[in-house]
Design an enzyme around this catalytic site. Sequence first.
Site, PDB file in Angstrom:
ATOM      1  N   PRO A  19     -21.553 -22.137 -79.914  1.00 13.76           N
ATOM      2  CA  PRO A  19     -22.791 -21.726 -80.580  1.00 13.76           C
ATOM      3  C   PRO A  19     -23.286 -20.431 -79.951  1.00 13.76           C
ATOM      4  O   PRO A  19     -23.356 -20.332 -78.728  1.00 13.76           O
ATOM      5  CB  PRO A  19     -23.762 -22.881 -80.267  1.00 13.76           C
ATOM      6  CG  PRO A  19     -23.215 -23.549 -79.053  1.00 13.76           C
ATOM      7  CD  PRO A  19     -21.727 -23.331 -79.076  1.00 13.76           C
ATOM      8  N   GLN A  72     -26.031 -27.227 -83.724  1.00 15.28           N
ATOM      9  CA  GLN A  72     -26.605 -27.352 -82.380  1.00 15.28           C
ATOM     10  C   GLN A  72     -28.122 -27.355 -82.456  1.00 15.28           C
ATOM     11  O   GLN A  72     -28.728 -26.473 -83.082  1.00 15.28           O
ATOM     12  CB  GLN A  72     -26.174 -26.231 -81.445  1.00 15.28           C
ATOM     13  CG  GLN A  72     -26.695 -26.535 -80.035  1.00 15.28           C
ATOM     14  CD  GLN A  72     -26.450 -25.459 -79.021  1.00 15.28           C
ATOM     15  OE1 GLN A  72     -26.895 -24.322 -79.187  1.00 15.28           O
ATOM     16  NE2 GLN A  72     -25.743 -25.793 -77.960  1.00 15.28           N
ATOM     17  N   CYS A 102     -28.698 -23.627 -72.286  1.00 14.56           N
ATOM     18  CA  CYS A 102     -29.193 -22.278 -72.572  1.00 14.56           C
ATOM     19  C   CYS A 102     -30.360 -21.937 -71.639  1.00 14.56           C
ATOM     20  O   CYS A 102     -31.333 -22.688 -71.577  1.00 14.56           O
ATOM     21  CB  CYS A 102     -29.655 -22.262 -74.015  1.00 14.56           C
ATOM     22  SG  CYS A 102     -30.042 -20.652 -74.602  1.00 14.56           S
ATOM     23  N   LYS A 141     -23.905 -30.116 -75.032  1.00 16.42           N
ATOM     24  CA  LYS A 141     -23.328 -28.953 -74.352  1.00 16.42           C
ATOM     25  C   LYS A 141     -24.199 -28.674 -73.137  1.00 16.42           C
ATOM     26  O   LYS A 141     -25.410 -28.514 -73.273  1.00 16.42           O
ATOM     27  CB  LYS A 141     -23.311 -27.740 -75.287  1.00 16.42           C
ATOM     28  CG  LYS A 141     -22.778 -26.458 -74.647  1.00 16.42           C
ATOM     29  CD  LYS A 141     -22.529 -25.398 -75.705  1.00 16.42           C
ATOM     30  CE  LYS A 141     -21.999 -24.110 -75.112  1.00 16.42           C
ATOM     31  NZ  LYS A 141     -23.076 -23.220 -74.636  1.00 16.42           N
ATOM     32  N   HIS A 173     -20.123 -25.948 -69.925  1.00 17.72           N
ATOM     33  CA  HIS A 173     -20.024 -24.544 -69.526  1.00 17.72           C
ATOM     34  C   HIS A 173     -19.928 -24.573 -68.008  1.00 17.72           C
ATOM     35  O   HIS A 173     -20.889 -24.942 -67.327  1.00 17.72           O
ATOM     36  CB  HIS A 173     -21.251 -23.770 -70.027  1.00 17.72           C
ATOM     37  CG  HIS A 173     -21.198 -22.306 -69.755  1.00 17.72           C
ATOM     38  ND1 HIS A 173     -22.176 -21.435 -70.182  1.00 17.72           N
ATOM     39  CD2 HIS A 173     -20.293 -21.534 -69.094  1.00 17.72           C
ATOM     40  CE1 HIS A 173     -21.863 -20.202 -69.802  1.00 17.72           C
ATOM     41  NE2 HIS A 173     -20.730 -20.246 -69.128  1.00 17.72           N
ATOM     42  N   ASN A 213     -15.850 -24.873 -71.172  1.00 18.60           N
ATOM     43  CA  ASN A 213     -16.308 -23.621 -71.765  1.00 18.60           C
ATOM     44  C   ASN A 213     -16.628 -22.642 -70.636  1.00 18.60           C
ATOM     45  O   ASN A 213     -17.024 -23.042 -69.559  1.00 18.60           O
ATOM     46  CB  ASN A 213     -17.575 -23.887 -72.612  1.00 18.60           C
ATOM     47  CG  ASN A 213     -18.314 -22.612 -73.008  1.00 18.60           C
ATOM     48  OD1 ASN A 213     -19.476 -22.410 -72.647  1.00 18.60           O
ATOM     49  ND2 ASN A 213     -17.653 -21.739 -73.744  1.00 18.60           N
ATOM     50  N   ARG A 237     -17.530 -15.681 -76.456  1.00 15.39           N
ATOM     51  CA  ARG A 237     -17.468 -14.232 -76.672  1.00 15.39           C
ATOM     52  C   ARG A 237     -16.099 -13.742 -77.107  1.00 15.39           C
ATOM     53  O   ARG A 237     -16.002 -12.883 -77.993  1.00 15.39           O
ATOM     54  CB  ARG A 237     -17.922 -13.514 -75.394  1.00 15.39           C
ATOM     55  CG  ARG A 237     -19.416 -13.660 -75.176  1.00 15.39           C
ATOM     56  CD  ARG A 237     -19.815 -13.351 -73.772  1.00 15.39           C
ATOM     57  NE  ARG A 237     -19.357 -14.378 -72.834  1.00 15.39           N
ATOM     58  CZ  ARG A 237     -19.632 -14.404 -71.549  1.00 15.39           C
ATOM     59  NH1 ARG A 237     -20.353 -13.429 -71.021  1.00 15.39           N
ATOM     60  NH2 ARG A 237     -19.203 -15.374 -70.783  1.00 15.39           N
TER      61      ARG A 237
HETATM   62  C1  FMN Z   1     -24.844 -13.817 -77.996  1.00 19.38           C
HETATM   63  C2  FMN Z   1     -24.751 -15.199 -77.409  1.00 19.38           C
HETATM   64  C3  FMN Z   1     -25.611 -16.192 -77.853  1.00 19.38           C
HETATM   65  C4  FMN Z   1     -25.519 -17.497 -77.339  1.00 19.38           C
HETATM   66  N1  FMN Z   1     -26.312 -18.480 -77.873  1.00 19.38           N
HETATM   67  C5  FMN Z   1     -26.123 -19.778 -77.478  1.00 19.38           C
HETATM   68  C6  FMN Z   1     -26.778 -20.848 -78.134  1.00 19.38           C
HETATM   69  O1  FMN Z   1     -27.514 -20.681 -79.109  1.00 19.38           O
HETATM   70  N2  FMN Z   1     -26.549 -22.114 -77.667  1.00 19.38           N
HETATM   71  C7  FMN Z   1     -25.714 -22.356 -76.606  1.00 19.38           C
HETATM   72  O2  FMN Z   1     -25.518 -23.517 -76.222  1.00 19.38           O
HETATM   73  N3  FMN Z   1     -25.079 -21.362 -75.976  1.00 19.38           N
HETATM   74  C8  FMN Z   1     -25.244 -20.091 -76.410  1.00 19.38           C
HETATM   75  N4  FMN Z   1     -24.523 -19.093 -75.824  1.00 19.38           N
HETATM   76  C9  FMN Z   1     -23.562 -19.416 -74.754  1.00 19.38           C
HETATM   77  C10 FMN Z   1     -22.178 -19.702 -75.349  1.00 19.38           C
HETATM   78  O3  FMN Z   1     -22.214 -20.812 -76.213  1.00 19.38           O
HETATM   79  C11 FMN Z   1     -21.144 -19.952 -74.232  1.00 19.38           C
HETATM   80  O4  FMN Z   1     -21.546 -21.103 -73.525  1.00 19.38           O
HETATM   81  C12 FMN Z   1     -21.044 -18.791 -73.257  1.00 19.38           C
HETATM   82  O5  FMN Z   1     -20.963 -17.550 -73.935  1.00 19.38           O
HETATM   83  C13 FMN Z   1     -19.825 -18.953 -72.339  1.00 19.38           C
HETATM   84  O6  FMN Z   1     -18.635 -19.002 -73.096  1.00 19.38           O
HETATM   85  P1  FMN Z   1     -17.676 -17.697 -73.230  1.00 19.38           P
HETATM   86  O7  FMN Z   1     -17.425 -17.197 -71.839  1.00 19.38           O
HETATM   87  O8  FMN Z   1     -16.442 -18.208 -73.904  1.00 19.38           O
HETATM   88  O9  FMN Z   1     -18.440 -16.684 -74.046  1.00 19.38           O
HETATM   89  C14 FMN Z   1     -24.584 -17.791 -76.323  1.00 19.38           C
HETATM   90  C15 FMN Z   1     -23.735 -16.776 -75.868  1.00 19.38           C
HETATM   91  C16 FMN Z   1     -23.800 -15.504 -76.408  1.00 19.38           C
HETATM   92  C17 FMN Z   1     -22.842 -14.430 -75.934  1.00 19.38           C
END
Ligand code: FMN
Length: 338
Positions: A19, A72, A102, A141, A173, A213, A237
Amino acid sequence: MKKQLKTIACGAARLSVAPMMDWTDRHCRYFLRLLSQEALLYTEMVTAPALVRGGALHLLDHSAEEHPVALQLGGSDPAELAQAARLGAEAGYGEINLNCGCPSDRVQSGTFGAVLMTQAPLVADCIAAMRDAVEVEVTVKCRIGVDDQDPEVVLPDFLERIAEAGCGRVIIHARKAWLQGLSPKENRDIPPLDSDLVMRMKMQFPQLHISVNGGVGSLAEAKGFLDAGLDGVMIGRAAYHTPTDILAAADPEIFGTGVVADPVQVARAMLPYIERHLAGGGRLHQVTRHMLGLFAGRPGARAWRRVLSEGATRPGAGPDLVEQALERIDTGAERAAG
Ligand SMILES: Cc1cc2nc3c(=O)[nH]c(=O)nc-3n(C[C@H](O)[C@H](O)[C@H](O)COP(=O)(O)O)c2cc1C
């Protein structure tokens, strides 16, 4: 019905797209779905107060083609989350996920997100209330902890409590969130990753479906985690910035079905969707902004990005801009012909 939905979501959760606020909106999810038929997609976080008190039901809008897709939710009031979960299930989502990871200020002020890592009993109450309210699976999450918590102590306790409350699947995460002093963006990079702890949690809670994650940058890396015994991998990302690298081969390589998706065909398959979006009063860039990474690392990628990002906000911009951008892509077929 309950059982079938559960099976669908669990299988799909071998690989999921995280998400991401402002990124994984319905247009993005429609686009990503063309790259993989199987991977599980998550909505941006929608807060329970926005749905229940604000009546913002349009936040639940999505296309049938996006499935399997999970909603979510953010919140910490069990009754309100139960009502929001009900609305989400009625809208057709196959899974309801609670955000306990978050760290943003706005989210902290409403007592939800990562701060819930300090309130496991409340999270358990939320899960129980949501489970009572809906037939579809309720998942969590989370982070490995926050601030000065000891993840080795906090995480197993947290998992035990949510599992007891009826959560059978969790995405971790694999880093802490620091609630003070770091921006949300820094909180995705600075606290160190501890994937080993997530692996150990899988050994300690074999009955729990656990996805890791954080920082996964390739499909091969995702496969490595699955081969090592984790149930699922969630990618954020990298799936957004390099969607073809992460998702195009996911169906055959992770799920053992289908074929590798062709990014040119994916771009063309977006055209009818774009036409419908424009006919409904939408703007081109609302869709194409999510497609900029489609050819990342491939010949013509820079021109593709430039044509789309410079042209899509112009008044009257339409699907022909996507065709123009595609002309800048060096397909193997053109090379062979020329
Ligand atoms: C632009 C952006 C917005 C995000 N918004 C949310 C969100 O709404 N809910 C959430 O649980 N995590 C959010 N995250 C975190 C991601 O879900 C993820 O946990 C985090 O980017 C680590 O994973 P990655 O290294 O594969 O990007 C966001 C991340 C990014 C980059």
